[in-house]
Write an enzyme that holds these catalytic residues in place. Structure first.
Site, PDB file in Angstrom:
ATOM      1  N   LYS A  22      -1.992   9.097  -1.595  1.00 23.69           N
ATOM      2  CA  LYS A  22      -2.519   8.470  -0.383  1.00 23.69           C
ATOM      3  C   LYS A  22      -1.986   9.249   0.821  1.00 23.69           C
ATOM      4  CE  LYS A  22      -2.547   3.903   1.882  1.00 23.69           C
ATOM      5  NZ  LYS A  22      -2.070   2.515   1.812  1.00 23.69           N
TER       6      LYS A  22
ATOM      7  N   SER B  35      -2.641  -3.422  -0.329  1.00 24.54           N
ATOM      8  CA  SER B  35      -3.400  -2.172  -0.277  1.00 24.54           C
ATOM      9  C   SER B  35      -3.469  -1.362  -1.557  1.00 24.54           C
ATOM     10  CB  SER B  35      -2.847  -1.283   0.823  1.00 24.54           C
ATOM     11  OG  SER B  35      -3.368  -1.720   2.044  1.00 24.54           O
TER      12      SER B  35
ATOM     13  N   SER C 182      -5.885  -0.730   1.911  1.00 24.56           N
ATOM     14  CA  SER C 182      -6.070   0.532   2.580  1.00 24.56           C
ATOM     15  C   SER C 182      -6.074   1.740   1.643  1.00 24.56           C
ATOM     16  CB  SER C 182      -4.988   0.722   3.644  1.00 24.56           C
ATOM     17  OG  SER C 182      -3.704   0.737   3.074  1.00 24.56           O
TER      18      SER C 182
END
Ligand code: GLN
Length: 467
Positions: free
Chosen positions: A75, A174, A150
């Site tokens: 990420k 997330s 996210s």
């Protein structure tokens, strides 16, 4: 039986059935061409040079470790020395990491190969992955829908097989929610089990580092690599490795669930029915089920968002164009800060900074911020009381299916409310797995601190019995 993409690839690499360079090239080209918008930056040079070394070792008939040559995604909120870390923001678009995050370093140490920095909501702010300067990530199963967020890019990459596993970040859901939206596994470990060093801080008191993968065994394997005490993160603690070969007598477990979680108006009927059906199946196998009332369901979202916004307002105060990000010059220093910050943060991030500063400011902090802290302690206490009576708690991951791209953009409140099932466990720092069955967006299995082994073993059992 072990069900592991990592182990399968490892065997094929060691036997020379595939070359590591071919494997990495195949993934890089899939990432490069993908229409799901998961890629912020490809790490092609680094990945290919690491892959060549692995192939050389195999050619020399050396034994390779389990993770050597396994391609993974990161990420884009983690630092990897010398490579971009943008947090999907204009602010850090050109930023290069000065050092490497502990979790990523541990994976490098065992020979895993990072291939991509993945699209995500800017600074982790969001539940749909639409808050990104790189555009929205599309759902792996239906391109009209959001990927969740996210860590949307990470979940979609795993679901599509572009990465073998990805390292996401979970502050309030997330990892779990996008894993659920794209039908893969996502683990938010206990707070402190994995070092946050080198993860850009969103809400430091709930930020967690964890894996997204296609199988429970792969989640366990990655967790064992990245866990452990780190002197650079004082919240970390040492834990024994997770061992999924241990036999657990599931009939002797008691599983809890919250009745009032299911009375939420936003909960889709199909989700509710499938969740109740799962409980029935468990009961029919002799597992004890206990119903609880959580009592504070109505305060979960506001408590979490007050704390998360307050912490992110503080954490992002350092981004003003002096040390980080492109500075926009103005007549005075103050004006320069203002213009740099207003032009480089997204609207969603600005909304959170403004709200966060508001709840921390004199005249409001006692009423709002300190109240949220008190409620958080209460919420944490409720969970720990309930764990006196049960071994694990089951809940849905999200109240409904992923929305269409664009639908929630002008309705942040709807987005915040959709986090209702994930944020409580974050506030309490508990370990929790999202597994792709039980409801259309999966089920959450939560345990007491450091009980990841039980959670993952139970997930395996659950997967077996609902087949
Ligand atoms: N959707 C939640 C938020 O926007 C959680 C995000 C996260 O875990 N990073 O705060």
């Amino acid at each position: 039986m072990i069900d592991s993409v990592i182990l399968d690839l490892h065997k094929r690499l060691q036997l020379g059935e595939i070359s590591c360079v071919d494997l990495v090239e195949e993934k890089l080209s899939a990432l490069n061409q993908n229409h799901y918008n998961t890629t912020n930056f490809l790490l092609d040079d680094l990945a290919l040079s690491l892959a060549k070394n692995v192939d050389q070792k195999i050619k020399n008939k050396e034994k390779i470790g389990l993770f050597e040559g396994i391609p993974f995604g990161i990420k884009d909120v983690y630092l990897l020395q010398g490579y971009p870390a943008s947090a999907s923001s204009n602010f850090l678009k050109e930023y290069k990491s000065p050092y490497t995050a502990t979790a990523i370093q541990k994976l490098l140490n065992v020979g895993a190969i990072p291939i991509v920095k993945e699209n995500c909501d800017s600074f982790g702010h969001g539940s749909t992955n639409e808050n990104s300067i790189f555009g929205p990530v599309k759902n792996a199963n239906n391109m009209d829908l959001v990927s969740g967020g996210s860590s949307g890019g990470s979940a979609v990459n795993v679901a599509k097989g572009y990465t073998v596993f990805s390292i996401g970040g979970d502050t309030g859901g997330s990892i779990r929610q996008p894993a659920g939206f794209n039908q893969v596994y996502g683990l938010k470990p206990s707070y402190g089990r994995v070092s946050r060093y080198g993860l850009m801080a969103y809400a430091s008191s709930t930020d967690c580092v964890g894996p997204i993968a296609k199988s429970i065994d792969d989640i366990a394997l990655v967790l064992n690599v990245i866990s452990g005490k780190d002197f650079r993160d004082q919240t970390t603690f040492e834990t024994a490795e997770v061992d999924l070969s241990k036999k657990v007598d599931f009939q002797n477990l008691t599983i809890g669930y919250y009745k009032d979680f299911l009375e939420n108006d936003g909960l889709d009927n199909e989700f509710k029915n499938r969740f109740l059906k799962l409980l029935k199946t468990l009961e029919s196998k002799g597992v004890n089920i206990k119903e609880f009332d959580f009592k504070e369901v109505g305060t979960l979202v506001s408590t979490y968002y007050v704390i998360a916004m307050a912490e992110t307002a503080s954490n992002l105060a350092r981004l003003d164009g002096s040390n980080y990000g492109e500075r926009i010059e103005a007549n005075t220093l103050k004006e320069s800060y203002a213009i740099t910050r207003s032009q480089n943060f997204t609207s969603e991030t600005k909304r959170r900074i403004v709200a966060g500063n508001q709840v921390l400011s004199q005249g409001y902090s006692d009423e709002i911020y300190l109240k949220a802290v008190t409620l958080r302690n209460k919420i944490t206490q409720y969970f720990s009381n309930d764990f006196q009576e049960v071994d694990l708690i089951l809940s849905p991951v999200s109240p409904s299916s992923p929305p269409k791209i664009g639908k929630n953009l002008n309705d942040p409140l709807a987005m915040y409310l959709s986090d209702i099932y994930t944020i409580g466990f974050s506030l309490a720092g508990l370990p929790t797995l999202s597994a792709p069955f039980g409801t259309p967006t999966g089920i959450q299995i939560t345990g007491e601190k450091a009980k990841e082994e039980l959670i993952l073993n139970f997930a395996k059992y659950l997967k077996e019995i609902i087949k």
